[in-house]
Write an enzyme that holds these catalytic residues in place. Structure first.
Site, mmCIF file in Angstrom:
data_model
loop_
_atom_site.group_PDB
_atom_site.id
_atom_site.type_symbol
_atom_site.label_atom_id
_atom_site.label_comp_id
_atom_site.label_asym_id
_atom_site.label_seq_id
_atom_site.Cartn_x
_atom_site.Cartn_y
_atom_site.Cartn_z
ATOM 1 N N HIS A 1 0.847 -1.195 0.000
ATOM 2 C CA HIS A 1 0.000 0.000 0.000
ATOM 3 C C HIS A 1 0.885 1.249 0.000
ATOM 4 O O HIS A 1 2.015 1.228 0.493
ATOM 5 C CB HIS A 1 -0.904 -0.005 1.224
ATOM 6 N N GLU B 1 0.722 3.965 1.712
ATOM 7 C CA GLU B 1 1.088 4.413 3.057
ATOM 8 C C GLU B 1 2.248 3.582 3.606
ATOM 9 O O GLU B 1 3.169 4.123 4.235
ATOM 10 C CB GLU B 1 -0.119 4.308 3.996
ATOM 11 N N CYS C 1 -7.130 2.994 4.317
ATOM 12 C CA CYS C 1 -7.967 1.818 4.558
ATOM 13 C C CYS C 1 -7.659 1.237 5.937
ATOM 14 O O CYS C 1 -6.682 1.604 6.585
ATOM 15 C CB CYS C 1 -7.734 0.764 3.468
ATOM 16 N N CYS D 1 -4.147 -0.223 6.432
ATOM 17 C CA CYS D 1 -3.079 0.763 6.637
ATOM 18 C C CYS D 1 -3.175 1.430 8.004
ATOM 19 O O CYS D 1 -2.160 1.766 8.605
ATOM 20 C CB CYS D 1 -3.107 1.803 5.528
#
Length: 306
Positions: A105, A107, A132, A135
């Site tokens: 992801h 992040e 999300c 994360c």
């Protein structure tokens, strides 16, 4: 993979001249690895009359140019601010023909980019939309989670605690500290190989308080590039990030090419409760024909199992 010059130029054209000059100069450098120095960020924010936090949101679309969403075709960018003031890009990476849980992801990529550059914490993280749940859990492992600001467009800065109420984290398992805190596990390797030693350095800084399966990966490219990744565990286990994923993310943000990988070295401790060998092989085999070299702390290297 480094975005095309035309893609960067097209996006830069939408911004004021100072922004074009600063980011254009930084991103055009052959050594650019998705990092904006604190001095450049502060200077540009002053020129534009905005805060660095506000400026970070302008960098997010540029970070997203590095995304490799080969399954979803959905590009995500993130920009982290380290305690040094430096800014770090992050972008999502997906692996074709492999399980979706291998996905990096944006992040995560931004956190790992900062950590691989030896930051010991983050003060803020800019994203195009709220992170999300996966994360949020990953970010809650950070040593500086309690003070981390989440920056979103057209919204006041949010706290991670506000986004993840009643969270489960390191303290619930008796762990003091967290991800990105300076670590040195005092591992050693019987090798003088520069790539193996780089993997050893990544393993020594890795974060594995639950399994103690300290490990690191290095991808070496034909042009001399060295891209390290350290293992990062999570109290909830599943959002843990493998060292291979971290190294591939670093390769991606550093503008390296997958077909330029000449060596892939994993170093971990012997008889680890959480081995990275098979996971690393699966991820590597999805992008390259290079064979994974496996080394063990305190001993010589040996070939990965077939």
């Amino acid at each position: 993979m480094r975005p095309t010059a035309s893609a960067v130029a097209e996006m830069l054209a939408q911004h004021p001249a100072p922004f074009q000059e600063t980011l254009g100069r930084a991103s055009a450098s052959a050594s650019f690895r998705g990092t904006i120095t604190a001095a450049d960020a502060a200077h540009l924010a002053h020129q534009l009359g905005v805060s660095v936090d506000h400026l970070m949101l302008n960098f997010v679309p540029f970070a997203a140019l590095y995304a490799e969403p080969v399954i979803s075709n959905f590009k995500v960018g993130a920009v982290a601010r380290g305690l040094s003031g430096n800014l770090y890009y992050g972008a999502n990476v997906e692996f074709k023909s492999e399980a979706l849980n291998f996905t990096v992801h944006a992040e995560q990529a931004a956190v790992m980019n900062a950590w691989m550059h030896r930051e010991t914490g983050l003060s803020s993280l800019a994203i195009s939309a709220a992170p999300c749940g996966y994360c949020r859990q990953f970010l809650y492992e950070l040593a500086a989670a309690a003070t981390l600001k989440i920056l979103l467009p057209n919204a006041k800065p949010a706290s991670l605690g506000g986004l993840l109420p009643d969270a489960f984290g390191p303290s619930n398992l008796g762990i003091d500290g967290g991800l990105m805190r300076m670590e040195n596990h005092q591992l050693s390797a019987d090798s003088q190989d520069a790539v193996v030693l780089a993997a050893l350095a990544a393993a020594n800084m890795s974060y594995a308080p639950y399994s103690h399966g300290y490990s690191g990966v290095v991808l070496a490219t034909v042009d001399g590039g060295i891209y390290p990744g350290a293992y990062a565990e999570n109290a909830a286990f599943n959002p843990s990030m493998s060292p291979m994923e971290a190294a591939i993310s670093q390769l991606n943000l550093g503008g390296g090419k997958i077909d330029a990988i000449r060596r892939a070295v994993l170093l971990e401790i012997t008889n680890s409760a959480s081995s990275q060998v098979h996971w690393s092989m699966a991820v590597l085999n999805s992008i390259s024909k290079v064979q994974l070299e496996v080394c063990y702390a305190g001993g010589p290297s040996r070939s990965a199992p077939k």
